[in-house]
Design a protein around this motif. Structure first.
Motif, PDB file in Angstrom:
ATOM      1  N   THR A  77       0.850  -1.188   0.000  1.00 10.85           N
ATOM      2  CA  THR A  77       0.000   0.000   0.000  1.00 10.85           C
ATOM      3  C   THR A  77       0.888   1.241   0.000  1.00 10.85           C
ATOM      4  OG1 THR A  77      -1.708  -1.172   1.244  1.00 10.85           O
ATOM      5  CG2 THR A  77      -1.837   1.233   1.198  1.00 10.85           C
ATOM      6  N   SER A  78       0.629   2.139  -0.933  1.00 13.96           N
ATOM      7  CA  SER A  78       1.428   3.364  -1.045  1.00 13.96           C
ATOM      8  C   SER A  78       0.976   4.391  -0.015  1.00 13.96           C
ATOM      9  CB  SER A  78       1.281   3.960  -2.447  1.00 13.96           C
ATOM     10  OG  SER A  78       0.001   4.549  -2.603  1.00 13.96           O
ATOM     11  N   LEU A  79       1.743   5.471   0.096  1.00 12.25           N
ATOM     12  CA  LEU A  79       1.364   6.564   0.994  1.00 12.25           C
ATOM     13  C   LEU A  79      -0.008   7.128   0.650  1.00 12.25           C
ATOM     14  CD1 LEU A  79       4.586   8.753   1.385  1.00 12.25           C
ATOM     15  CD2 LEU A  79       3.478   7.378   3.145  1.00 12.25           C
ATOM     16  N   ALA A  80      -0.338   7.101  -0.641  1.00 12.57           N
ATOM     17  CA  ALA A  80      -1.625   7.635  -1.094  1.00 12.57           C
ATOM     18  C   ALA A  80      -2.778   6.671  -0.835  1.00 12.57           C
ATOM     19  CB  ALA A  80      -1.550   7.981  -2.581  1.00 12.57           C
ATOM     20  N   GLY A  81      -2.466   5.471  -0.323  1.00  7.71           N
ATOM     21  CA  GLY A  81      -3.510   4.488  -0.052  1.00  7.71           C
ATOM     22  C   GLY A  81      -3.821   3.587  -1.224  1.00  7.71           C
ATOM     23  N   ASP A  82      -3.032   3.679  -2.287  1.00  3.18           N
ATOM     24  CA  ASP A  82      -3.251   2.848  -3.469  1.00  3.18           C
ATOM     25  C   ASP A  82      -2.539   1.507  -3.327  1.00  3.18           C
ATOM     26  OD1 ASP A  82      -4.635   4.981  -4.712  1.00  3.18           O
ATOM     27  OD2 ASP A  82      -2.730   5.852  -5.376  1.00  3.18           O
ATOM     28  N   GLU A  83      -3.080   0.481  -3.980  1.00  2.95           N
ATOM     29  CA  GLU A  83      -2.424  -0.818  -4.016  1.00  2.95           C
ATOM     30  C   GLU A  83      -1.350  -0.800  -5.098  1.00  2.95           C
ATOM     31  OE1 GLU A  83      -4.105  -4.720  -5.714  1.00  2.95           O
ATOM     32  OE2 GLU A  83      -4.520  -4.867  -3.555  1.00  2.95           O
ATOM     33  N   VAL A  84      -0.149  -1.181  -4.721  1.00  2.00           N
ATOM     34  CA  VAL A  84       0.984  -1.197  -5.649  1.00  2.00           C
ATOM     35  C   VAL A  84       1.423  -2.635  -5.840  1.00  2.00           C
ATOM     36  CG1 VAL A  84       3.372  -0.466  -6.008  1.00  2.00           C
ATOM     37  CG2 VAL A  84       1.746   1.094  -4.913  1.00  2.00           C
ATOM     38  N   GLN A 113      12.090  11.950 -10.525  1.00  2.00           N
ATOM     39  CA  GLN A 113      10.809  12.612 -10.769  1.00  2.00           C
ATOM     40  C   GLN A 113      10.680  13.036 -12.232  1.00  2.00           C
ATOM     41  OE1 GLN A 113       8.116  12.988  -8.856  1.00  2.00           O
ATOM     42  NE2 GLN A 113       7.027  14.208 -10.387  1.00  2.00           N
ATOM     43  N   ALA A 114      11.743  13.583 -12.789  1.00  2.00           N
ATOM     44  CA  ALA A 114      11.722  14.010 -14.191  1.00  2.00           C
ATOM     45  C   ALA A 114      11.510  12.819 -15.128  1.00  2.00           C
ATOM     46  CB  ALA A 114      13.023  14.733 -14.539  1.00  2.00           C
ATOM     47  N   ALA A 115      12.168  11.705 -14.832  1.00  3.81           N
ATOM     48  CA  ALA A 115      12.010  10.505 -15.664  1.00  3.81           C
ATOM     49  C   ALA A 115      10.595   9.953 -15.547  1.00  3.81           C
ATOM     50  CB  ALA A 115      13.031   9.447 -15.255  1.00  3.81           C
ATOM     51  N   HIS A 116      10.034  10.002 -14.350  1.00  2.52           N
ATOM     52  CA  HIS A 116       8.651   9.555 -14.135  1.00  2.52           C
ATOM     53  C   HIS A 116       7.684  10.400 -14.966  1.00  2.52           C
ATOM     54  CE1 HIS A 116       4.786   8.846 -12.257  1.00  2.52           C
ATOM     55  NE2 HIS A 116       4.756  10.080 -11.797  1.00  2.52           N
ATOM     56  N   GLU A 117       7.873  11.698 -14.952  1.00  3.10           N
ATOM     57  CA  GLU A 117       6.988  12.582 -15.720  1.00  3.10           C
ATOM     58  C   GLU A 117       7.133  12.333 -17.214  1.00  3.10           C
ATOM     59  OE1 GLU A 117       8.007  16.482 -14.389  1.00  3.10           O
ATOM     60  OE2 GLU A 117       7.203  16.159 -12.366  1.00  3.10           O
ATOM     61  N   ALA A 118       8.368  12.073 -17.673  1.00  5.27           N
ATOM     62  CA  ALA A 118       8.601  11.829 -19.100  1.00  5.27           C
ATOM     63  C   ALA A 118       8.015  10.487 -19.535  1.00  5.27           C
ATOM     64  CB  ALA A 118      10.094  11.876 -19.394  1.00  5.27           C
ATOM     65  N   ALA A 119       8.091   9.476 -18.676  1.00  4.61           N
ATOM     66  CA  ALA A 119       7.607   8.138 -19.041  1.00  4.61           C
ATOM     67  C   ALA A 119       6.085   8.044 -19.013  1.00  4.61           C
ATOM     68  CB  ALA A 119       8.201   7.095 -18.086  1.00  4.61           C
ATOM     69  N   GLY A 120       5.454   8.874 -18.210  1.00  4.63           N
ATOM     70  CA  GLY A 120       4.001   8.852 -18.121  1.00  4.63           C
ATOM     71  C   GLY A 120       3.494   7.502 -17.645  1.00  4.63           C
ATOM     72  N   PRO A 139       6.436  13.687   4.973  1.00  2.00           N
ATOM     73  CA  PRO A 139       6.979  15.046   4.876  1.00  2.00           C
ATOM     74  C   PRO A 139       8.098  15.168   3.832  1.00  2.00           C
ATOM     75  CG  PRO A 139       6.819  14.363   7.174  1.00  2.00           C
ATOM     76  CD  PRO A 139       6.559  13.146   6.344  1.00  2.00           C
ATOM     77  N   TYR A 140       8.900  14.128   3.707  1.00  2.60           N
ATOM     78  CA  TYR A 140       9.991  14.096   2.719  1.00  2.60           C
ATOM     79  C   TYR A 140       9.427  14.157   1.303  1.00  2.60           C
ATOM     80  CZ  TYR A 140      13.986  11.926   0.206  1.00  2.60           C
ATOM     81  OH  TYR A 140      15.006  11.625  -0.666  1.00  2.60           O
ATOM     82  N   VAL A 141       8.417  13.342   1.039  1.00  2.00           N
ATOM     83  CA  VAL A 141       7.774  13.299  -0.273  1.00  2.00           C
ATOM     84  C   VAL A 141       7.126  14.640  -0.593  1.00  2.00           C
ATOM     85  CG1 VAL A 141       5.882  12.236  -1.573  1.00  2.00           C
ATOM     86  CG2 VAL A 141       7.446  10.809  -0.235  1.00  2.00           C
ATOM     87  N   ASP A 142       6.443  15.221   0.390  1.00  5.64           N
ATOM     88  CA  ASP A 142       5.798  16.524   0.185  1.00  5.64           C
ATOM     89  C   ASP A 142       6.819  17.608  -0.109  1.00  5.64           C
ATOM     90  OD1 ASP A 142       3.379  15.293   0.692  1.00  5.64           O
ATOM     91  OD2 ASP A 142       3.261  15.983   2.771  1.00  5.64           O
ATOM     92  N   ARG A 143       7.921  17.586   0.630  1.00  2.00           N
ATOM     93  CA  ARG A 143       8.960  18.607   0.461  1.00  2.00           C
ATOM     94  C   ARG A 143       9.588  18.550  -0.930  1.00  2.00           C
ATOM     95  NH1 ARG A 143      11.342  17.401   4.697  1.00  2.00           N
ATOM     96  NH2 ARG A 143      13.137  16.232   3.957  1.00  2.00           N
ATOM     97  N   LEU A 144       9.774  17.332  -1.447  1.00  2.00           N
ATOM     98  CA  LEU A 144      10.416  17.174  -2.754  1.00  2.00           C
ATOM     99  C   LEU A 144       9.415  17.201  -3.910  1.00  2.00           C
ATOM    100  CD1 LEU A 144      13.109  14.438  -2.013  1.00  2.00           C
ATOM    101  CD2 LEU A 144      13.327  16.918  -1.942  1.00  2.00           C
ATOM    102  N   GLY A 145       8.134  17.153  -3.607  1.00  2.00           N
ATOM    103  CA  GLY A 145       7.118  17.191  -4.650  1.00  2.00           C
ATOM    104  C   GLY A 145       7.102  15.949  -5.525  1.00  2.00           C
ATOM    105  N   LEU A 146       7.264  14.774  -4.918  1.00  2.00           N
ATOM    106  CA  LEU A 146       7.323  13.520  -5.664  1.00  2.00           C
ATOM    107  C   LEU A 146       5.920  13.006  -5.941  1.00  2.00           C
ATOM    108  CD1 LEU A 146      10.196  11.822  -3.615  1.00  2.00           C
ATOM    109  CD2 LEU A 146      10.381  13.260  -5.666  1.00  2.00           C
ATOM    110  N   THR A 147       5.670  12.584  -7.183  1.00  2.00           N
ATOM    111  CA  THR A 147       4.318  12.177  -7.578  1.00  2.00           C
ATOM    112  C   THR A 147       4.229  10.715  -7.986  1.00  2.00           C
ATOM    113  OG1 THR A 147       4.700  12.942  -9.852  1.00  2.00           O
ATOM    114  CG2 THR A 147       3.718  14.522  -8.313  1.00  2.00           C
ATOM    115  N   PHE A 148       5.316   9.964  -7.933  1.00  2.00           N
ATOM    116  CA  PHE A 148       5.243   8.532  -8.227  1.00  2.00           C
ATOM    117  C   PHE A 148       4.940   7.775  -6.931  1.00  2.00           C
ATOM    118  CE2 PHE A 148       9.599  10.044  -7.915  1.00  2.00           C
ATOM    119  CZ  PHE A 148      10.167   9.223  -6.957  1.00  2.00           C
TER     120      PHE A 148
END
Length: 201
Positions: A77-84, A113-120, A139-148
């Motif tokens: 389970t990810s931080l967002a509550g999604d099943e991974v 993060q840049a590679a994640h955005e490029a790969a879609g 807090p680490y994820v929020d500070r760095l703005g990570l979306t994966f």
């Protein structure tokens, strides 16, 4: 008859002059900086690992999967509550084992993060935080703005399944669940692109 007094040697003259002091300080700073760079620079080692690796304590660590072998499958389970899901047939996955305190991990996160955005949607990027709980990771994820996908691994069970002994560690898994590339240490943007190409990213 008295002997002539010898004048101060060149070292004494340098120490006594302002310019000499500046030169000595500059040379010392350069030497220290070079030493730090030699110790910390990311570089490939003979075993295929990179620089800036931080050791981690993992209970019951297993054997790391090799290129061409099936990746150990897991669902978390990810931080967002999604099943991974990792290692199941589907699409390519870039699996990273990291830690919030790891300087090498922090250094490469903008490139991840840049590679994640490029790969879609072509590749799933999943970061597993070895030995860390959600309240530390968030807090680490929020500070760095990570979306994966971010997965806390407070009991180090996922890290143990992949034989992780240092972070960052990377596994590039293709759509059939096979490891196509692995790396321990910091990856450059070029290395990221080359590794993602092996799994269709």
């Amino acid at each position: 008859m008295s002997q002539p007094q010898a004048g101060p040697d060149w070292r004494t003259r340098i120490r006594g002059s302002r310019l000499g002091n500046i030169v000595v300080i500059g040379v010392t700073a350069l030497a220290v900086g070079l030493g730090v760079w030699l110790v910390q620079r990311p570089a490939a080692d003979e075993d295929g690992s990179g620089g800036a690796v931080s050791q981690v304590e993992v209970d019951g660590v297993g054997v790391a999967p090799k290129v061409g072998e099936a990746a150990p499958a897991f669902t978390a389970t990810s931080l967002a509550g999604d099943e991974v899901q990792v290692g199941a047939a589907g699409r390519g996955t870039w699996l990273l084992f990291v830690a919030t305190w790891c300087t090498g991990c922090r250094a490469e996160m903008p490139d991840v993060q840049a590679a994640h955005e490029a790969a879609g949607d072509d590749v799933d990027v999943v970061a597993v935080y070895v030995g860390e709980a959600s309240n530390v990771v968030q807090p680490y994820v929020d500070r760095l703005g990570l979306t994966f996908s971010q997965v806390p691994d407070s009991r180090t069970q996922l890290a143990a399944a992949y034989g992780v002994m240092g972070v960052p560690s990377h596994y590039f898994i293709d759509a059939s669940g096979m490891v196509q590339h692995s790396w321990v240490g910091v990856l450059s943007p070029t290395q990221i692109d080359e590794a993602l190409a092996t799994i269709g990213g």
